[in-house]
Design an enzyme around this catalytic site. Structure first.
Site, PDB file in Angstrom:
ATOM      1  N   ASP A  57      -9.482   2.188  -4.287  1.00  0.00           N
ATOM      2  CA  ASP A  57      -8.602   2.117  -3.108  1.00  0.00           C
ATOM      3  C   ASP A  57      -7.702   3.350  -3.099  1.00  0.00           C
ATOM      4  OD1 ASP A  57      -6.819   1.383  -1.087  1.00  0.00           O
ATOM      5  OD2 ASP A  57      -6.926  -0.740  -1.564  1.00  0.00           O
ATOM      6  N   ARG A  85      -7.941   1.047  12.780  1.00  0.00           N
ATOM      7  CA  ARG A  85      -6.507   1.205  12.570  1.00  0.00           C
ATOM      8  C   ARG A  85      -6.289   2.219  11.468  1.00  0.00           C
ATOM      9  NH1 ARG A  85      -5.091  -0.620   7.629  1.00  0.00           N
ATOM     10  NH2 ARG A  85      -5.919  -2.581   6.817  1.00  0.00           N
ATOM     11  N   ASN A  92      -5.117   3.693   8.031  1.00  0.00           N
ATOM     12  CA  ASN A  92      -5.026   3.158   6.681  1.00  0.00           C
ATOM     13  C   ASN A  92      -4.300   4.214   5.831  1.00  0.00           C
ATOM     14  OD1 ASN A  92      -5.676   0.849   5.080  1.00  0.00           O
ATOM     15  ND2 ASN A  92      -7.218   2.057   4.014  1.00  0.00           N
ATOM     16  N   GLU A 114       0.842  -1.207   0.000  1.00  0.00           N
ATOM     17  CA  GLU A 114       0.000   0.000   0.000  1.00  0.00           C
ATOM     18  C   GLU A 114       0.868   1.245   0.000  1.00  0.00           C
ATOM     19  OE1 GLU A 114      -2.832   1.368  -0.091  1.00  0.00           O
ATOM     20  OE2 GLU A 114      -4.412  -0.097   0.297  1.00  0.00           O
ATOM     21  N   ASN A 143      -9.316   5.845   2.443  1.00  0.00           N
ATOM     22  CA  ASN A 143      -8.322   5.427   1.464  1.00  0.00           C
ATOM     23  C   ASN A 143      -7.768   6.607   0.678  1.00  0.00           C
ATOM     24  OD1 ASN A 143      -7.071   2.883   1.076  1.00  0.00           O
ATOM     25  ND2 ASN A 143      -9.096   1.952   1.033  1.00  0.00           N
TER      26      ASN A 143
END
Ligand code: ZN
Length: 294
Positions: free
Chosen positions: A199, A103, A105, A20, A151
């Protein structure tokens, strides 16, 4: 309407669980990215092939560059600073998210050098996440609440519009962005997705968005003025997570992918899942903003 089609090739067999958050460091000509589930930050120099990584010891959602050359991480429930080589990792500021239920991201530095990072429901289904803004002095404000899976982020060249993806909404939204305060207003949807989730994303110098399509095996180029899909980069793996422009001329599109939660049956035909890919889409992106630390 026909669209331009591109393919991507493996740039680095990184074998991440959940690759990511790629960001190009134009000073050192290297790409940083995270493996959230693998709890590591990676760096890769395409010109030499040098690949390094360091352990963060918790799920690390995003890594960004600092003006002074170091890094800031959004890791599990807190912000951390580190040297660019991963040494001297330590907490930054006193902010804590409720790490039992969310959490960190995706995150990105905004045009004024502040770190915008969002949280997600661990289960990915409840709107209990938020988008935060970390100031250079370590204080944190909330930009947006009721986010499910925070995201992709991108800003227009003039900094007055912020594009944002809450993956659960399966859409790219736009906000009016107050450059002084970071306040968001006038939310509107610019593109919707069917059968896959948007995303991470990057913006190019023509103002179009490159959106990673999780479970879509591709990256879409979208014109935010009308929502039209102008181009697609095809990958041989379905879990496409995020994108960043990099390379000497900032016209290589680096693409992270994941093998996380994929069934063995699904992974069998996808040996490259989790690797770092690159494509040449014929357009460049602006250099990443840097956090104004210290
Ligand atoms: Zn993501």
């Amino acid at each position: 309407m026909s669209i331009k089609e591109f393919s991507a090739e493996v740039a680095l067999a990184a074998h991440t669980q959940l690759g990511e958050g790629p960001v190009w460091d134009e000073r050192e000509q290297r790409l940083f990215f995270v493996d959230i589930v693998g709890q590591r930050v990676h760096s890769f120099r395409p010109d030499t092939g040098a690949h390094h990584s360091f352990d963060v010891a918790c799920p690390v959602g995003a890594v960004v560059l600092r003006e002074d050359g170091g890094l800031v991480l959004a890791a599990h429930d807190a912000f951390l600073v580190a040297d660019a080589d991963g040494l001297n990792v330590e907490p930054f500021g006193t902010f804590r998210a409720d790490g039992a239920v969310v959490r960190f991201n995706d995150g990105k530095v905004d045009p004024r050098g502040r770190f915008c990072a969002g949280t997600m429901d661990w289960g990915g289904s409840l709107p209990i996440g938020s988008l935060y803004m970390l100031q250079p002095d370590g204080t944190v404000s909330v930009l947006l609440d009721e986010v499910t899976v925070s995201n992709g982020l991108a800003w227009t060249a003039d900094g007055t519009t912020m594009y944002y993806i809450d993956s659960r909404q399966r859409a790219v939204d736009a906000f009016k962005f107050d450059l002084e305060t970071g306040a968001l207003s006038d939310r509107r949807t610019v593109a919707e997705f069917v059968g896959m989730s948007p995303d991470g994303m990057a913006i190019d110098v023509e103002g179009c968005l490159w959106v990673a399509c999780w479970d879509g095996a591709r990256v879409d180029r979208i014109d935010p003025a009308n929502g039209r899909r102008l181009a697609a980069v095809h990958l041989p793996t379905s879990r496409v997570s995020s994108v960043a422009f990099g390379g000497p001329r900032l016209n290589d599109l680096y693409i992270t992918t994941a093998r996380h939660k994929a069934e063995d049956a699904l992974l069998a035909p996808e040996p490259d899942a989790g690797d770092l890919f690159v494509a040449q889409p014929g357009v460049s992106g602006p250099p990443a903003f840097r956090f104004r630390y210290g």
